[in-house]
Design a protein around this motif. Structure first.
Motif, PDB file in Angstrom:
ATOM      1  N   THR A 189       0.800  -1.222   0.000  1.00 16.50           N
ATOM      2  CA  THR A 189       0.000   0.000   0.000  1.00 16.50           C
ATOM      3  C   THR A 189       0.838   1.280   0.000  1.00 16.50           C
ATOM      4  OG1 THR A 189      -0.111  -0.384   2.371  1.00 16.50           O
ATOM      5  CG2 THR A 189      -2.070  -0.938   1.091  1.00 16.50           C
ATOM      6  N   SER A 190       2.157   1.135  -0.033  1.00 16.62           N
ATOM      7  CA  SER A 190       3.006   2.332   0.041  1.00 16.62           C
ATOM      8  C   SER A 190       4.404   1.991  -0.474  1.00 16.62           C
ATOM      9  CB  SER A 190       3.076   2.796   1.505  1.00 16.62           C
ATOM     10  OG  SER A 190       3.981   3.866   1.651  1.00 16.62           O
ATOM     11  N   ILE A 205       7.912   0.990  -1.701  1.00 18.75           N
ATOM     12  CA  ILE A 205       8.482  -0.052  -2.571  1.00 18.75           C
ATOM     13  C   ILE A 205       7.417  -1.079  -2.963  1.00 18.75           C
ATOM     14  CG2 ILE A 205      10.216  -1.908  -2.688  1.00 18.75           C
ATOM     15  CD1 ILE A 205      11.885  -0.292  -0.598  1.00 18.75           C
ATOM     16  N   ARG A 255      -2.631  -2.334   5.259  1.00 22.02           N
ATOM     17  CA  ARG A 255      -3.714  -1.927   6.177  1.00 22.02           C
ATOM     18  C   ARG A 255      -4.575  -0.830   5.576  1.00 22.02           C
ATOM     19  NH1 ARG A 255       0.041  -0.353  11.169  1.00 22.02           N
ATOM     20  NH2 ARG A 255       0.992   0.682   9.381  1.00 22.02           N
ATOM     21  N   ASN A 256      -4.026  -0.106   4.603  1.00 24.05           N
ATOM     22  CA  ASN A 256      -4.670   1.093   4.090  1.00 24.05           C
ATOM     23  C   ASN A 256      -5.666   0.758   2.963  1.00 24.05           C
ATOM     24  OD1 ASN A 256      -5.268   3.401   2.666  1.00 24.05           O
ATOM     25  ND2 ASN A 256      -3.210   4.263   2.794  1.00 24.05           N
ATOM     26  N   ASP A 286      -3.779  -6.196   9.513  1.00 22.30           N
ATOM     27  CA  ASP A 286      -2.612  -5.729  10.255  1.00 22.30           C
ATOM     28  C   ASP A 286      -1.736  -6.952  10.563  1.00 22.30           C
ATOM     29  OD1 ASP A 286      -0.790  -4.908  12.237  1.00 22.30           O
ATOM     30  OD2 ASP A 286      -2.189  -3.411  13.007  1.00 22.30           O
ATOM     31  N   LEU A 287      -0.510  -6.923  10.084  1.00 19.21           N
ATOM     32  CA  LEU A 287       0.395  -8.070  10.247  1.00 19.21           C
ATOM     33  C   LEU A 287       0.772  -8.349  11.699  1.00 19.21           C
ATOM     34  CD1 LEU A 287       2.831  -7.403   7.307  1.00 19.21           C
ATOM     35  CD2 LEU A 287       1.739  -9.594   7.747  1.00 19.21           C
ATOM     36  N   ASN A 331       7.448  -7.791   2.339  1.00 18.46           N
ATOM     37  CA  ASN A 331       8.100  -6.491   2.221  1.00 18.46           C
ATOM     38  C   ASN A 331       7.706  -5.509   3.322  1.00 18.46           C
ATOM     39  OD1 ASN A 331       8.952  -3.891   0.658  1.00 18.46           O
ATOM     40  ND2 ASN A 331       6.721  -3.714   0.821  1.00 18.46           N
ATOM     41  N   TYR A 364      15.563  -0.420  14.689  1.00 17.77           N
ATOM     42  CA  TYR A 364      15.362  -0.817  13.283  1.00 17.77           C
ATOM     43  C   TYR A 364      16.449  -1.790  12.816  1.00 17.77           C
ATOM     44  CZ  TYR A 364      14.644  -0.419   8.228  1.00 17.77           C
ATOM     45  OH  TYR A 364      14.421  -0.710   6.898  1.00 17.77           O
ATOM     46  N   LYS A 421      16.092  -5.678  11.711  1.00 15.89           N
ATOM     47  CA  LYS A 421      16.444  -6.152  10.368  1.00 15.89           C
ATOM     48  C   LYS A 421      17.567  -7.200  10.420  1.00 15.89           C
ATOM     49  CE  LYS A 421      13.475  -4.055   7.695  1.00 15.89           C
ATOM     50  NZ  LYS A 421      12.529  -4.799   6.864  1.00 15.89           N
ATOM     51  N   GLY A 430      19.527  -0.165   0.225  1.00 17.94           N
ATOM     52  CA  GLY A 430      20.053   1.062   0.840  1.00 17.94           C
ATOM     53  C   GLY A 430      18.882   2.034   0.930  1.00 17.94           C
ATOM     54  N   VAL A 450      15.889   4.324  -0.057  1.00 20.81           N
ATOM     55  CA  VAL A 450      14.913   4.439  -1.146  1.00 20.81           C
ATOM     56  C   VAL A 450      13.936   5.548  -0.757  1.00 20.81           C
ATOM     57  CG1 VAL A 450      13.184   3.230  -2.541  1.00 20.81           C
ATOM     58  CG2 VAL A 450      15.103   1.935  -1.548  1.00 20.81           C
ATOM     59  N   THR A 509      10.777   6.943  -0.031  1.00 22.36           N
ATOM     60  CA  THR A 509       9.430   6.447   0.260  1.00 22.36           C
ATOM     61  C   THR A 509       8.903   7.212   1.486  1.00 22.36           C
ATOM     62  OG1 THR A 509      10.067   4.798   1.904  1.00 22.36           O
ATOM     63  CG2 THR A 509      10.140   4.079  -0.397  1.00 22.36           C
TER      64      THR A 509
HETATM   65  N1  LIG Z   1      12.871   3.060   2.127  1.00 27.06           N
HETATM   66  C1  LIG Z   1      14.079   2.656   2.436  1.00 27.06           C
HETATM   67  O1  LIG Z   1      15.057   3.418   2.343  1.00 27.06           O
HETATM   68  C2  LIG Z   1      14.318   1.245   2.893  1.00 27.06           C
HETATM   69  C3  LIG Z   1      15.652   0.841   3.092  1.00 27.06           C
HETATM   70  C4  LIG Z   1      15.906  -0.453   3.523  1.00 27.06           C
HETATM   71  C5  LIG Z   1      14.859  -1.329   3.718  1.00 27.06           C
HETATM   72  N2  LIG Z   1      13.572  -0.905   3.528  1.00 27.06           N
HETATM   73  C6  LIG Z   1      12.507  -1.868   3.792  1.00 27.06           C
HETATM   74  O2  LIG Z   1      11.652  -1.946   2.670  1.00 27.06           O
HETATM   75  C7  LIG Z   1      10.343  -2.291   3.096  1.00 27.06           C
HETATM   76  C8  LIG Z   1       9.348  -1.313   2.502  1.00 27.06           C
HETATM   77  O3  LIG Z   1       9.640  -0.026   3.005  1.00 27.06           O
HETATM   78  P1  LIG Z   1       9.120   1.328   2.338  1.00 27.06           P
HETATM   79  O4  LIG Z   1      10.259   2.266   2.368  1.00 27.06           O
HETATM   80  O5  LIG Z   1       8.424   1.061   1.069  1.00 27.06           O
HETATM   81  O6  LIG Z   1       8.110   1.806   3.490  1.00 27.06           O
HETATM   82  P2  LIG Z   1       6.655   2.464   3.454  1.00 27.06           P
HETATM   83  O7  LIG Z   1       6.467   3.318   2.258  1.00 27.06           O
HETATM   84  O8  LIG Z   1       6.469   3.076   4.797  1.00 27.06           O
HETATM   85  O9  LIG Z   1       5.704   1.188   3.318  1.00 27.06           O
HETATM   86  C9  LIG Z   1       5.613   0.252   4.363  1.00 27.06           C
HETATM   87  C10 LIG Z   1       4.540  -0.753   4.033  1.00 27.06           C
HETATM   88  O10 LIG Z   1       4.463  -1.689   5.112  1.00 27.06           O
HETATM   89  C11 LIG Z   1       3.119  -1.808   5.518  1.00 27.06           C
HETATM   90  N3  LIG Z   1       2.981  -2.046   6.951  1.00 27.06           N
HETATM   91  C12 LIG Z   1       3.604  -1.400   7.970  1.00 27.06           C
HETATM   92  N4  LIG Z   1       3.157  -1.841   9.144  1.00 27.06           N
HETATM   93  C13 LIG Z   1       2.215  -2.784   8.872  1.00 27.06           C
HETATM   94  C14 LIG Z   1       1.370  -3.598   9.668  1.00 27.06           C
HETATM   95  N5  LIG Z   1       1.402  -3.533  11.006  1.00 27.06           N
HETATM   96  N6  LIG Z   1       0.521  -4.448   9.050  1.00 27.06           N
HETATM   97  C15 LIG Z   1       0.471  -4.522   7.703  1.00 27.06           C
HETATM   98  N7  LIG Z   1       1.247  -3.779   6.885  1.00 27.06           N
HETATM   99  C16 LIG Z   1       2.096  -2.916   7.469  1.00 27.06           C
HETATM  100  C17 LIG Z   1       2.480  -0.477   5.194  1.00 27.06           C
HETATM  101  O11 LIG Z   1       1.095  -0.688   5.080  1.00 27.06           O
HETATM  102  P3  LIG Z   1      -0.016   0.455   5.395  1.00 27.06           P
HETATM  103  O12 LIG Z   1       0.491   1.714   4.765  1.00 27.06           O
HETATM  104  O13 LIG Z   1      -1.240  -0.068   4.728  1.00 27.06           O
HETATM  105  O14 LIG Z   1      -0.104   0.568   6.846  1.00 27.06           O
HETATM  106  C18 LIG Z   1       3.155  -0.126   3.877  1.00 27.06           C
HETATM  107  O15 LIG Z   1       2.477  -0.715   2.802  1.00 27.06           O
HETATM  108  C19 LIG Z   1      10.378  -2.298   4.626  1.00 27.06           C
HETATM  109  O16 LIG Z   1      10.566  -3.604   5.106  1.00 27.06           O
HETATM  110  C20 LIG Z   1      11.602  -1.453   4.943  1.00 27.06           C
HETATM  111  O17 LIG Z   1      12.162  -1.754   6.199  1.00 27.06           O
HETATM  112  C21 LIG Z   1      13.276   0.341   3.127  1.00 27.06           C
END
Ligand SMILES: NC(=O)c1ccc[n+]([C@@H]2O[C@H](COP(=O)([O-])OP(=O)(O)OC[C@H]3O[C@@H](n4cnc5c(N)ncnc54)[C@H](OP(=O)(O)O)[C@@H]3O)[C@@H](O)[C@H]2O)c1
Length: 245
Positions: free
Chosen positions: A10-11, A13, A33-34, A58-59, A82, A145, A149, A176, A178, A180
């Motif tokens: 839903t958000s 990546i 969740r969204n 909700d996971l 993810n 965090y 991880k 690394g 991203v 978001t």
């Molecule tokens: N962005 C970066 O720089 C980066 C770097 C390294 C690793 N990562 C990893 O990449 C993955 C995606 O991150 P992102 O940057 O795309 O983050 P994001 O835009 O905040 O998206 C996070 C996603 O996880 C879902 N989520 C969070 N809590 C949840 C819950 N309790 N139940 C169900 N779904 C849940 C959210 O769903 P809702 O919005 O519907 O709540 C959303 O779809 C994560 O594992 C993050 O740790 C990201």
């Protein structure tokens, strides 16, 4: 055509991955969740509504996760775990509530999802677990965090070994920075940050190639991985230099 299950669709990546797979003619099971973002993905696939199934839960709720996965009509070939969240610790002052929240989503949420799905894994299933490059190196403020991880990385690498004899492949992803909503709130410098379309491309390409480990963006993750080869004392000295304000 393959069917791709994505948590956190839903958000950021996950949302980009869902759109890109739909665009490529693959079927997507989008989880999050969204409800508005899930509806947006359904609209995105409006010419072929049979190509998307959405699961809103909700996971961190083990029972709800099991119920939703049990209700799924599709039979995924690729499972992308993810979903994740990030919160930082300030000045080394531990906050058990914060750490629990981060572990509940990143570690227990992942465990709930895999546990709920595991009876559906068959020979040829491909699991993709999204960790973070932060697990390779102890970084200031990432007490919650980075530790979560690291647990994800260990769990994923263990599953790589234990599921292999069953013909189930596991890819571990170490991104690394991203751009978001997760990184939007960061106030510190995020070197060599990439956009979600580049992240989605790297993940889809890695899945296609059957890579066991995926690191992107290449240059940034390589620098951190090289630092991680040094003795801890040198690692700490270098990360202090790299992360000073
Ligand atoms: N962005 C970066 O720089 C980066 C770097 C390294 C690793 N990562 C990893 O990449 C993955 C995606 O991150 P992102 O940057 O795309 O983050 P994001 O835009 O905040 O998206 C996070 C996603 O996880 C879902 N989520 C969070 N809590 C949840 C819950 N309790 N139940 C169900 N779904 C849940 C959210 O769903 P809702 O919005 O519907 O709540 C959303 O779809 C994560 O594992 C993050 O740790 C990201």
């Amino acid at each position: 055509m393959k069917t791709v299950f994505i948590t956190g669709a839903t958000s950021g990546i996950g949302f980009q991955l869902a759109k890109d797979y739909l665009k490529a003619g693959e079927k997507v099971v989008a989880c999050g969740r969204n409800p508005q973002a899930l509806a947006e993905l359904t609209r995105f696939s409006e010419t072929s509504p049979e190509m998307i199934e959405t699961l809103c839960f909700d996971l961190t709720d083990c029972q709800a996760t099991q119920q939703m996965v049990d209700s799924m009509q599709s039979k995924p070939d690729v499972w992308i775990f993810n979903a994740g969240d990030c919160e930082y610790i300030e000045k080394g002052e531990l906050d058990s509530q914060l750490i629990r929240r981060v572990f509940e989503v990143n570690v227990m949420g992942l465990v709930h999802a895999i546990e709920a799905a595991q009876t559906r894994f068959v020979r040829g299933s491909h699991l993709v677990i999204v960790g973070s490059i932060s697990s390779e190196l102890a970084l200031p403020r990432a007490e919650a965090y980075g530790a979560s991880k690291s647990a994800v990385s260990y769990l994923a690498r263990t599953l790589q070994q234990t599921l292999k004899p069953k013909g189930i492949q596991v890819t571990v992803v170490y991104p690394g920075f991203v751009r978001t909503p997760l990184t939007e709130k960061n106030t510190f410098a995020m070197p060599l940050m990439v956009d979600v379309d580049e992240a989605s491309r790297a993940i889809r390409k890695g899945i296609e190639k059957g890579s066991a480990y995926l690191y992107f963006p290449t240059r940034f993750t390589l620098i951190l991985r090289l630092i991680a080869l040094l003795p801890y004392r040198w690692q700490n000295a270098l990360t202090a230099k790299l992360t000073q304000d």
